[in-house]
Design a protein around this motif. Structure first.
Motif, PDB file in Angstrom:
ATOM      1  N   GLU A   1       0.841  -1.182   0.016  1.00  0.00           N
ATOM      2  CA  GLU A   1       0.038  -0.022  -0.039  1.00  0.00           C
ATOM      3  C   GLU A   1       0.793   1.299  -0.052  1.00  0.00           C
ATOM      4  O   GLU A   1       0.622   2.355  -0.471  1.00  0.00           O
ATOM      5  CB  GLU A   1      -0.872   0.036   1.148  1.00  0.00           C
TER       6      GLU A   1
ATOM      7  N   GLU B   1      -5.345 -15.658  -4.713  1.00  0.00           N
ATOM      8  CA  GLU B   1      -5.143 -14.262  -4.039  1.00  0.00           C
ATOM      9  C   GLU B   1      -5.461 -14.163  -2.654  1.00  0.00           C
ATOM     10  O   GLU B   1      -4.820 -13.395  -1.862  1.00  0.00           O
ATOM     11  CB  GLU B   1      -5.970 -13.365  -4.666  1.00  0.00           C
ATOM     12  N   ALA B   2      -6.233 -14.906  -1.975  1.00  0.00           N
ATOM     13  CA  ALA B   2      -6.519 -14.997  -0.771  1.00  0.00           C
ATOM     14  C   ALA B   2      -5.332 -15.538   0.347  1.00  0.00           C
ATOM     15  O   ALA B   2      -5.458 -15.230   1.582  1.00  0.00           O
ATOM     16  CB  ALA B   2      -7.473 -16.029  -0.197  1.00  0.00           C
TER      17      ALA B   2
ATOM     18  N   THR C   1      -1.944  -9.118   3.077  1.00  0.00           N
ATOM     19  CA  THR C   1      -2.842  -7.970   3.229  1.00  0.00           C
ATOM     20  C   THR C   1      -3.976  -7.885   2.281  1.00  0.00           C
ATOM     21  O   THR C   1      -3.744  -8.247   1.281  1.00  0.00           O
ATOM     22  CB  THR C   1      -1.884  -6.565   3.139  1.00  0.00           C
ATOM     23  N   ALA C   2      -5.111  -7.113   2.659  1.00  0.00           N
ATOM     24  CA  ALA C   2      -6.219  -6.926   1.918  1.00  0.00           C
ATOM     25  C   ALA C   2      -5.651  -6.215   0.605  1.00  0.00           C
ATOM     26  O   ALA C   2      -6.292  -6.386  -0.481  1.00  0.00           O
ATOM     27  CB  ALA C   2      -7.280  -6.142   2.809  1.00  0.00           C
ATOM     28  N   PHE C   3      -4.778  -5.103   0.888  1.00  0.00           N
ATOM     29  CA  PHE C   3      -4.319  -4.341  -0.361  1.00  0.00           C
ATOM     30  C   PHE C   3      -3.529  -5.295  -1.249  1.00  0.00           C
ATOM     31  O   PHE C   3      -3.987  -5.149  -2.604  1.00  0.00           O
ATOM     32  CB  PHE C   3      -3.286  -3.387  -0.042  1.00  0.00           C
TER      33      PHE C   3
ATOM     34  N   GLU D   1      -4.194  -8.494  -1.761  1.00  0.00           N
ATOM     35  CA  GLU D   1      -5.152  -9.395  -2.294  1.00  0.00           C
ATOM     36  C   GLU D   1      -5.933  -8.514  -3.442  1.00  0.00           C
ATOM     37  O   GLU D   1      -6.296  -9.148  -4.463  1.00  0.00           O
ATOM     38  CB  GLU D   1      -6.127  -9.888  -1.082  1.00  0.00           C
ATOM     39  N   GLU D   2      -6.463  -7.324  -2.934  1.00  0.00           N
ATOM     40  CA  GLU D   2      -6.883  -6.428  -3.937  1.00  0.00           C
ATOM     41  C   GLU D   2      -6.282  -6.538  -5.319  1.00  0.00           C
ATOM     42  O   GLU D   2      -6.792  -6.075  -6.476  1.00  0.00           O
ATOM     43  CB  GLU D   2      -7.440  -5.254  -3.508  1.00  0.00           C
TER      44      GLU D   2
END
Length: 164
Positions: free
Chosen positions: A64, A94-95, A99-101, A103-104
């Motif tokens: 990020e 992707e899971a 971090t969520a970022f 994965e996104e």
């Protein structure tokens, strides 16, 4: 070789000025541990020593706090989503991202590739996005003096051959 031991060798290589060796060790670690964002961050630091913004951007693409100029350089060098998928060398879903970022980002690249190709792509099956990688232009690299000299030499040789 265990992760900690290899990282200690990377530190020793950097301290001794053996930057190419440290880079190779980190690249090997990333191929073994593709989901470890800390390794990618360390590799970005090494590429910054080289002044290679595109490869630093590649290594930091899932972070990020990445540098916008490095990200733009990466996206310019690896112009298509298929090339970016290949360059990021992510394995598995992707899971698995830390971090969520991250994965996104991985989902966004896969989705863009699928939209460009017009069919679903599977990250673990390169043949599902191979059309984009094979059909498009590869990553563009800056010209080198050696490359220019080699090209010039070939041109001169061809002209001499034709003249004879």
């Amino acid at each position: 070789m265990p992760l900690r031991e290899t990282l200690a060798r990377v530190d020793a290589d950097l301290a001794a000025g053996r930057v190419p060796v440290a880079r190779q060790r980190l690249r090997g670690l990333i191929s073994s541990f593709p989901h470890d964002l800390m390794l990618r961050r360390r590799l970005a630091e090494v590429y910054r020593l080289y002044g290679d913004a595109a490869e630093a951007g590649r290594s930091m693409y899932l972070e990020e706090d990445r540098n916008a100029d490095e990200t733009a350089a990466f996206e310019a060098r690896y112009g298509s989503p298929g090339w970016r998928m290949k360059a990021l060398a992510w394995q598995g879903p992707e899971a698995k991202a830390a971090t969520a970022f991250a994965e996104e980002q991985m989902v966004a690249v896969r989705t863009a590739c699928a939209e460009e190709l017009g069919h679903p792509v599977d990250r673990d099956d390169p043949s599902s996005y191979q059309d984009d990688v094979e059909g498009g232009e590869g990553p563009s690299k800056p010209w080198t003096v050696g490359g220019v000299l080699a090209g010039s030499g070939c041109l001169v040789a061809a002209l001499v051959f034709l003249a004879i």
